[in-house]
Motif scaffolding. Sequence first.
Motif, short mmCIF file in Angstrom:
data_model
loop_
_atom_site.label_atom_id
_atom_site.label_comp_id
_atom_site.label_asym_id
_atom_site.label_seq_id
_atom_site.Cartn_x
_atom_site.Cartn_y
_atom_site.Cartn_z
N SER A 170 -7.35 -0.93 -5.22
CA SER A 170 -5.90 -0.94 -5.39
C SER A 170 -5.21 -0.01 -4.40
O SER A 170 -4.10 -0.31 -3.92
CB SER A 170 -5.54 -0.56 -6.83
OG SER A 170 -5.96 0.75 -7.14
N THR A 171 -5.81 1.12 -4.08
CA THR A 171 -5.19 2.04 -3.13
C THR A 171 -5.10 1.42 -1.74
O THR A 171 -4.06 1.50 -1.08
CB THR A 171 -5.98 3.36 -3.07
OG1 THR A 171 -6.16 3.87 -4.40
CG2 THR A 171 -5.24 4.39 -2.24
N ALA A 186 0.34 5.80 -1.35
CA ALA A 186 -0.49 4.97 -2.22
C ALA A 186 -1.59 5.80 -2.87
O ALA A 186 -2.06 5.48 -3.97
CB ALA A 186 -1.11 3.81 -1.43
N THR A 192 2.10 -0.36 -7.47
CA THR A 192 1.46 0.96 -7.48
C THR A 192 1.33 1.47 -8.91
O THR A 192 0.26 1.96 -9.32
CB THR A 192 2.29 1.96 -6.65
OG1 THR A 192 2.46 1.45 -5.32
CG2 THR A 192 1.62 3.31 -6.60
N TYR A 221 9.54 5.39 -3.54
CA TYR A 221 8.59 4.74 -2.65
C TYR A 221 9.25 3.63 -1.84
O TYR A 221 8.85 3.35 -0.71
CB TYR A 221 7.42 4.18 -3.45
CG TYR A 221 6.36 5.20 -3.81
CD1 TYR A 221 6.70 6.52 -4.10
CD2 TYR A 221 5.03 4.85 -3.89
CE1 TYR A 221 5.73 7.45 -4.44
CE2 TYR A 221 4.05 5.77 -4.24
CZ TYR A 221 4.41 7.07 -4.51
OH TYR A 221 3.45 7.99 -4.84
N THR A 274 -0.43 8.76 -6.43
CA THR A 274 -0.57 8.55 -7.87
C THR A 274 -2.04 8.60 -8.30
O THR A 274 -2.35 8.95 -9.44
CB THR A 274 0.02 7.19 -8.28
OG1 THR A 274 -0.52 6.17 -7.44
CG2 THR A 274 1.54 7.19 -8.14
N LYS A 275 -2.94 8.29 -7.36
CA LYS A 275 -4.37 8.34 -7.68
C LYS A 275 -4.85 9.77 -7.84
O LYS A 275 -5.89 10.01 -8.47
CB LYS A 275 -5.17 7.61 -6.60
CG LYS A 275 -4.70 6.19 -6.29
CD LYS A 275 -4.53 5.35 -7.52
CE LYS A 275 -4.22 3.89 -7.19
NZ LYS A 275 -2.91 3.68 -6.54
N ALA A 307 5.94 -3.66 -4.14
CA ALA A 307 4.79 -2.80 -3.84
C ALA A 307 4.83 -1.53 -4.68
O ALA A 307 3.78 -1.05 -5.14
CB ALA A 307 4.77 -2.47 -2.35
N ALA A 308 6.02 -0.97 -4.88
CA ALA A 308 6.15 0.25 -5.68
C ALA A 308 5.74 0.00 -7.13
O ALA A 308 5.00 0.80 -7.73
CB ALA A 308 7.58 0.77 -5.61
N ILE A 354 -2.35 -1.43 -1.91
CA ILE A 354 -0.96 -0.97 -1.94
C ILE A 354 -0.54 -0.47 -0.57
O ILE A 354 0.57 -0.75 -0.10
CB ILE A 354 -0.78 0.13 -3.01
CG1 ILE A 354 -1.06 -0.43 -4.41
CG2 ILE A 354 0.62 0.72 -2.94
CD1 ILE A 354 -0.18 -1.58 -4.81
N SER A 405 -1.21 -0.53 -10.88
CA SER A 405 -2.59 -0.17 -10.55
C SER A 405 -3.03 1.09 -11.28
O SER A 405 -4.17 1.20 -11.74
CB SER A 405 -2.73 0.01 -9.03
OG SER A 405 -2.08 1.17 -8.57
#
Length: 518
Positions: free
Chosen positions: A336-337, A245, A307, A233, A248-249, A303-304, A340, A310
């Motif tokens: 969170s999305t 971002a 992620t 990332y 991962t969700k 930031a990674a 990020i 989160s």
Amino acid sequence: MDHAIVAPVVLPAIAGAALVLLRLPLAAQRAIGVAATLGLAVIAIMLVADASGGAHASYSLGDWPSPFGIVLVLDRMSALMVLLTALIACGSLLYAVQGGDTTGTHFHALFQFQLMGLNGAFLTGDLFNLFVFFEVLLIASYCLLLHGGKTQQLIPGLHYVAINFAGSFLFLIAVSLLYGMTGTLNMADMAVRVAAAAPADAALIRSGALLMLVVFAVKAALLPLYFWLPKAYSVAEAPVAALFAIMTKVGAYVILRVYSLIFGPDAGVAADVAIPWLLPAALLTLVVATFGVLASTTVRSMAAYLTIASVGTICAGIGLATEQAVGAAIYYLLHSTLTIALLFLVADLIRRGRGPLEDRLERGDALPREGLLGWLFFAAAIAAVGVPPLSGFHGKVLLLQASADHAAAVWVWAAVLLNAFLALVALARAGSKVFWHTSDAEPVAAPYRTAAFLPPLGLLACIVALTVWAAPAATYASAASSQLMRPAGYIRSVLGASAPNGPSKTGPTGAPASTGAR
């Protein structure tokens, strides 16, 4: 509204194919990409409005009856994820068209295919098609990750490809095992058959379920399967990292979907098979990622790791396995999305403004447009930490309240509060290095136009809106959680007359639900 269910998959598929086949000039590619993405946002809003009443809607492609045909299913959660994807995509693409899409070929086509895979994964009601959409979004993401052709992208890109290829291989094994034991790949039908499975089949069914959990943990970047993510990332182009971002969700979403629908508390021999593993893995992920944030040397690396943190927070809510906790996790997923994605765009603005120093946490010259950029970083930082007044604070409070009566409450509170404190320290240090401890030299001319600030400002506006309208957003998240934890309506919507609870397809009040076009 019937055909709108399939539109989030069809629209980016058509746009992506047209961009590949027509070989248009860049200006036309940008116009088609932006129009398709904005159109997706409009469709997503319509779907959320349609799903907010609580009825499930199923769409059988080719008019093949369930469980034999391909089916897409719309409920509150899938509609919400499609909307979130559209919002992130709009911000990322509007940032990319200011120059980030010129460093490689086929950016806009790949972007649309990525959206196709994401939306398909959120809407599908079939495990094999979940695998197919995973592969679509992963192949597009492989190419987007390497977009720009920089040398430093090659090794992280190779790691990203290798770990996800291994995950896809395990996914096929898990799906094959479950198909062999249940004779179906339709998730609603599999839920019925797993619940009725004989005790003699318990070992193989549970093995398939746990193997699939490993696959989803790779997609979500849970400990110990997250080591591929920080570097990958960090080296991606900013609009790509911002879009990632949501990646991962997808893993968190399918964990929530599969282990509430197929392997929930009513799953007989496989009831709640993931719960003993999910909460400890989530809390450990949150703690380890927090120390990763503290040890980061660049804003993009921070930031990674945020992620990953989160995802740990979201999966902790899922692992608590109560409606209240899952509702809190859904609300925090939204926050969170967006946060990020905002942080990746702000990190790129910092990188572009500091010349050779890029976004490293070292003393350098003052940044151009330091005031606006500083306030953007400050807003992104407090959103990421989860302190008042932004929505991250509300999401974490909801999660802590939901865990109060759980046996693991002490561990949840400790991990969440430790994350907030150490992330605050790390981001304060980063802001001090980048914006406060600067040289006396005058800042150079800004290497970007004012328009470059509009996409991150738009994402920040979404976070503010989530804060201002926290009550209705949390209510929707709670309703989505209730719908997920009571999968009978989902099963009736997909299977119809063959569902165990009767032939009718009903909403939460008994009214007929929309079934989609056949």
